[in-house]
Design a protein around this motif. Structure first.
Motif, PDB file in Angstrom:
ATOM      1  N   LEU A  41       0.827  -1.201   0.000  1.00 24.47           N
ATOM      2  CA  LEU A  41       0.000   0.000   0.000  1.00 24.47           C
ATOM      3  C   LEU A  41       0.865   1.255   0.000  1.00 24.47           C
ATOM      4  O   LEU A  41       1.941   1.264   0.596  1.00 24.47           O
ATOM      5  CB  LEU A  41      -0.867   0.009   1.268  1.00 24.47           C
ATOM      6  CG  LEU A  41      -1.890  -1.115   1.362  1.00 24.47           C
ATOM      7  CD1 LEU A  41      -2.357  -1.284   2.810  1.00 24.47           C
ATOM      8  CD2 LEU A  41      -3.060  -0.815   0.452  1.00 24.47           C
ATOM      9  N   LYS A  43       2.186   4.708   1.289  1.00 20.99           N
ATOM     10  CA  LYS A  43       2.393   5.056   2.696  1.00 20.99           C
ATOM     11  C   LYS A  43       1.239   5.861   3.288  1.00 20.99           C
ATOM     12  O   LYS A  43       0.878   5.687   4.459  1.00 20.99           O
ATOM     13  CB  LYS A  43       3.703   5.836   2.819  1.00 20.99           C
ATOM     14  CG  LYS A  43       4.294   5.703   4.201  1.00 20.99           C
ATOM     15  CD  LYS A  43       5.711   6.209   4.288  1.00 20.99           C
ATOM     16  CE  LYS A  43       6.047   6.420   5.751  1.00 20.99           C
ATOM     17  NZ  LYS A  43       6.735   7.657   6.009  1.00 20.99           N
ATOM     18  N   LYS A  44       0.660   6.735   2.475  1.00 18.81           N
ATOM     19  CA  LYS A  44      -0.387   7.605   3.028  1.00 18.81           C
ATOM     20  C   LYS A  44      -1.644   6.829   3.447  1.00 18.81           C
ATOM     21  O   LYS A  44      -2.471   7.312   4.207  1.00 18.81           O
ATOM     22  CB  LYS A  44      -0.735   8.736   2.052  1.00 18.81           C
ATOM     23  CG  LYS A  44      -1.360   8.284   0.741  1.00 18.81           C
ATOM     24  CD  LYS A  44      -1.761   9.505  -0.061  1.00 18.81           C
ATOM     25  CE  LYS A  44      -2.529   9.228  -1.341  1.00 18.81           C
ATOM     26  NZ  LYS A  44      -2.364   7.971  -2.026  1.00 18.81           N
ATOM     27  N   GLU A  45      -1.765   5.619   2.914  1.00 18.56           N
ATOM     28  CA  GLU A  45      -2.911   4.778   3.293  1.00 18.56           C
ATOM     29  C   GLU A  45      -2.756   4.230   4.710  1.00 18.56           C
ATOM     30  O   GLU A  45      -3.735   3.906   5.377  1.00 18.56           O
ATOM     31  CB  GLU A  45      -3.023   3.577   2.346  1.00 18.56           C
ATOM     32  CG  GLU A  45      -3.294   3.921   0.909  1.00 18.56           C
ATOM     33  CD  GLU A  45      -4.755   4.262   0.689  1.00 18.56           C
ATOM     34  OE1 GLU A  45      -5.591   3.617   1.329  1.00 18.56           O
ATOM     35  OE2 GLU A  45      -5.027   5.178  -0.112  1.00 18.56           O
ATOM     36  N   LEU A  46      -1.499   4.083   5.131  1.00 12.43           N
ATOM     37  CA  LEU A  46      -1.242   3.472   6.439  1.00 12.43           C
ATOM     38  C   LEU A  46      -1.515   4.461   7.558  1.00 12.43           C
ATOM     39  O   LEU A  46      -1.266   5.648   7.417  1.00 12.43           O
ATOM     40  CB  LEU A  46       0.230   3.055   6.562  1.00 12.43           C
ATOM     41  CG  LEU A  46       0.794   2.031   5.600  1.00 12.43           C
ATOM     42  CD1 LEU A  46       2.136   1.535   6.107  1.00 12.43           C
ATOM     43  CD2 LEU A  46      -0.150   0.856   5.427  1.00 12.43           C
ATOM     44  N   THR A 271      -4.486  -0.015   7.708  1.00 13.60           N
ATOM     45  CA  THR A 271      -5.133   1.161   7.129  1.00 13.60           C
ATOM     46  C   THR A 271      -6.296   1.636   7.990  1.00 13.60           C
ATOM     47  O   THR A 271      -7.036   2.533   7.607  1.00 13.60           O
ATOM     48  CB  THR A 271      -5.658   0.870   5.704  1.00 13.60           C
ATOM     49  OG1 THR A 271      -6.600  -0.221   5.798  1.00 13.60           O
ATOM     50  CG2 THR A 271      -4.549   0.488   4.761  1.00 13.60           C
ATOM     51  N   GLU A 273      -8.924  -0.235   9.046  1.00 16.18           N
ATOM     52  CA  GLU A 273     -10.207  -0.915   8.838  1.00 16.18           C
ATOM     53  C   GLU A 273     -10.376  -1.919   9.950  1.00 16.18           C
ATOM     54  O   GLU A 273      -9.444  -2.676  10.247  1.00 16.18           O
ATOM     55  CB  GLU A 273     -10.186  -1.682   7.519  1.00 16.18           C
ATOM     56  CG  GLU A 273     -10.849  -0.964   6.390  1.00 16.18           C
ATOM     57  CD  GLU A 273     -10.990  -1.890   5.203  1.00 16.18           C
ATOM     58  OE1 GLU A 273      -9.992  -2.536   4.826  1.00 16.18           O
ATOM     59  OE2 GLU A 273     -12.099  -1.966   4.660  1.00 16.18           O
ATOM     60  N   ASP A 285     -14.688   1.311   8.501  1.00 19.40           N
ATOM     61  CA  ASP A 285     -13.531   2.190   8.444  1.00 19.40           C
ATOM     62  C   ASP A 285     -13.411   3.008   9.722  1.00 19.40           C
ATOM     63  O   ASP A 285     -14.380   3.602  10.177  1.00 19.40           O
ATOM     64  CB  ASP A 285     -13.671   3.134   7.245  1.00 19.40           C
ATOM     65  CG  ASP A 285     -12.614   4.208   7.284  1.00 19.40           C
ATOM     66  OD1 ASP A 285     -11.419   3.855   7.261  1.00 19.40           O
ATOM     67  OD2 ASP A 285     -12.969   5.398   7.381  1.00 19.40           O
ATOM     68  N   ARG A 287     -10.368   4.892  10.061  1.00 18.92           N
ATOM     69  CA  ARG A 287      -9.387   5.921   9.708  1.00 18.92           C
ATOM     70  C   ARG A 287     -10.059   7.270   9.446  1.00 18.92           C
ATOM     71  O   ARG A 287      -9.531   8.316   9.815  1.00 18.92           O
ATOM     72  CB  ARG A 287      -8.599   5.482   8.465  1.00 18.92           C
ATOM     73  CG  ARG A 287      -7.404   6.355   8.170  1.00 18.92           C
ATOM     74  CD  ARG A 287      -6.657   5.862   6.950  1.00 18.92           C
ATOM     75  NE  ARG A 287      -7.509   5.892   5.758  1.00 18.92           N
ATOM     76  CZ  ARG A 287      -7.183   5.366   4.586  1.00 18.92           C
ATOM     77  NH1 ARG A 287      -6.023   4.743   4.457  1.00 18.92           N
ATOM     78  NH2 ARG A 287      -7.999   5.424   3.563  1.00 18.92           N
ATOM     79  N   ARG A 291      -8.895  10.669  11.172  1.00 22.54           N
ATOM     80  CA  ARG A 291      -8.279  11.771  10.426  1.00 22.54           C
ATOM     81  C   ARG A 291      -9.156  13.009  10.413  1.00 22.54           C
ATOM     82  O   ARG A 291      -8.640  14.132  10.427  1.00 22.54           O
ATOM     83  CB  ARG A 291      -7.935  11.327   9.001  1.00 22.54           C
ATOM     84  CG  ARG A 291      -6.828  10.295   9.030  1.00 22.54           C
ATOM     85  CD  ARG A 291      -6.084  10.106   7.725  1.00 22.54           C
ATOM     86  NE  ARG A 291      -4.927   9.245   7.996  1.00 22.54           N
ATOM     87  CZ  ARG A 291      -4.269   8.543   7.086  1.00 22.54           C
ATOM     88  NH1 ARG A 291      -4.630   8.608   5.817  1.00 22.54           N
ATOM     89  NH2 ARG A 291      -3.237   7.795   7.438  1.00 22.54           N
ATOM     90  N   HIS A 334      -2.635  -8.688   5.531  1.00 26.92           N
ATOM     91  CA  HIS A 334      -3.446  -7.466   5.570  1.00 26.92           C
ATOM     92  C   HIS A 334      -4.235  -7.389   6.871  1.00 26.92           C
ATOM     93  O   HIS A 334      -4.227  -6.382   7.559  1.00 26.92           O
ATOM     94  CB  HIS A 334      -4.379  -7.445   4.358  1.00 26.92           C
ATOM     95  CG  HIS A 334      -5.152  -6.185   4.236  1.00 26.92           C
ATOM     96  ND1 HIS A 334      -4.550  -4.951   4.148  1.00 26.92           N
ATOM     97  CD2 HIS A 334      -6.485  -5.968   4.213  1.00 26.92           C
ATOM     98  CE1 HIS A 334      -5.490  -4.021   4.060  1.00 26.92           C
ATOM     99  NE2 HIS A 334      -6.673  -4.607   4.095  1.00 26.92           N
TER     100      HIS A 334
END
Ligand code: SAM
Ligand code: SF4
Length: 337
Positions: A41, A43-46, A271, A273, A285, A287, A291, A334
């Motif tokens: 993935l 990096k910004k997804e993590l 991520t 989830e 979700d 995240r 955020r 995952h």
């Protein structure tokens, strides 16, 4: 944060155990887990380390008592010790009972002392063979001596090590006595895991590799007096004791429908989830809430409670008709195994 009512799902199961995957990356490419050329993935997804801290701290605030860190390989995530140090504060306060990790052991030589210092006392180490060539074959990129040095370092640091071995027909069947004796000599518990139909990882036919843990148990019974233990951890493991050595041997049979009623756990991916059941696609979700509200934990708590309210009763894996019913489309790396 206000509402501290514990997390109870619709089937009256209290959620006290959280497994969090902190990365999808790994320095090995085990054949049953990843393809050789995995795409990882962006990096910004993590979740960032700070987001992981907030997320886990919120779960702990809501009653999670046991936290297991996994991956991918958790110890290849840059800066991960900062995260472990952060979780150490919840051990110190008594909010968290246990902080553990599942690792392939490759980085333990480097990190064992630091892990102990953060309050980790036990690690699960995945090791399927004690043969150097077979180890290189099954992990593709792993090297056995490095992992064995990791085991030494962990024990020297004071960490209790449990070995997890995936039972693979025609691969480590013949090593059952050797692996068992090795664990006994080193005072390590051993758990066998049935191979699961996870994701599409190329040509490996997992029905061919499937070695029933019933057979593994029967194999033990040929050489030892095997006593079933009542002990359950709320997860898919069952335990026996080998009377001759006093060893406890675990069997994780995620494909059989025998543990869902006592399930006390949820998983969160790297991520953010949340998966409410290893064998179902039900997810939500977290995240977004993390955020969108960097300083207010209330929306995150609400998202967690909403997800727990959707935890399904059980899962659908079934090998009994020799086909991969209930096959999952995601990788263990995952969801974090
Ligand atoms: N990299 C770490 C490790 O190997 O311990 C943590 C992550 S790994 C995904 C967690 C566990 O999942 C390991 O014990 C591994 O053997 C197991 N695993 C991975 N793919 C599997 C599969 N298809 N069936 C059963 N177990 C699997
Ligand atoms: Fe990496 Fe663990 Fe998967 Fe092996 S099982 S590829 S060590 S994540």
């Amino acid at each position: 944060m206000s509402d501290t009512a514990p997390l109870i799902d619709p089937f009256q199961r209290a959620i006290s155990y959280l497994r969090v995957s902190v990365t999808d990356r790994c320095d090995f490419r085990c054949v049953y887990c990843m393809s050789e050329n995995m795409t990882f993935l962006p990096k910004k997804e993590l979740l960032t380390l700070e987001e992981l801290d907030r997320l886990c701290s919120t779960f702990i605030h809501l009653g999670v008592k046991k936290l297991r860190i996994t991956g991918g390989e958790p110890l290849v995530r840059r800066g991960i010790m900062t995260f472990f140090e952060g979780m150490g504060r919840h051990l110190e306060s008594g909010a968290l009972d246990e902080l553990t990790l599942t690792t392939n052991g490759s980085q333990l030589e480097r990190f064992a002392d630091d892990l102990y210092a953060t309050g980790v006392r036990r690690v699960n180490l995945s090791l399927d063979t004690l043969d150097e060539q077979k180890f290189a074959d099954i992990t593709r990129w792993g090297r056995l001596p490095q992992v064995l040095r990791g085991v030494d370092a962990a024990q020297k640091a004071g960490l209790r090590v449990k070995i997890n071995a995936v039972a693979l027909k025609g691969f480590n069947e013949d090593e059952l006595p050797r692996i068992t004796e090795w664990c006994a000599e080193r005072d390590m518990d051993l758990t066998w895991i049935e191979v699961m139909p996870m994701g599409d990882i190329g040509n490996e036919d997992r029905l061919d590799q499937y070695w029933s843990l019933k057979d593994v148990r029967a194999r033990y019974a040929e050489n030892y007096t095997v006593t079933d233990l009542a002990e359950r951890t709320g997860g898919p493991a069952r335990y026996v004791r080998l009377e001759e050595t006093g060893q406890k041997i675990g069997f994780i049979t995620p494909l059989s429908h025998n543990f869902c009623e006592s399930c006390n756990r949820v998983r969160v991916t790297c991520t953010g989830e949340i998966f409410m059941c290893l064998g179902q696609e039900d997810r939500a979700d977290l995240r977004g809430a993390l955020r969108a509200h960097p300083t207010d934990d209330a929306p995150l708590e609400e998202a967690i409670r909403g997800a727990i309210a959707l935890k399904p009763k059980g899962h659908d894996f079934d090998y009994s008709r020799q086909r991969l019913d209930g096959q999952m489309t995601r990788h263990m790396s995952h969801t974090g195994g």
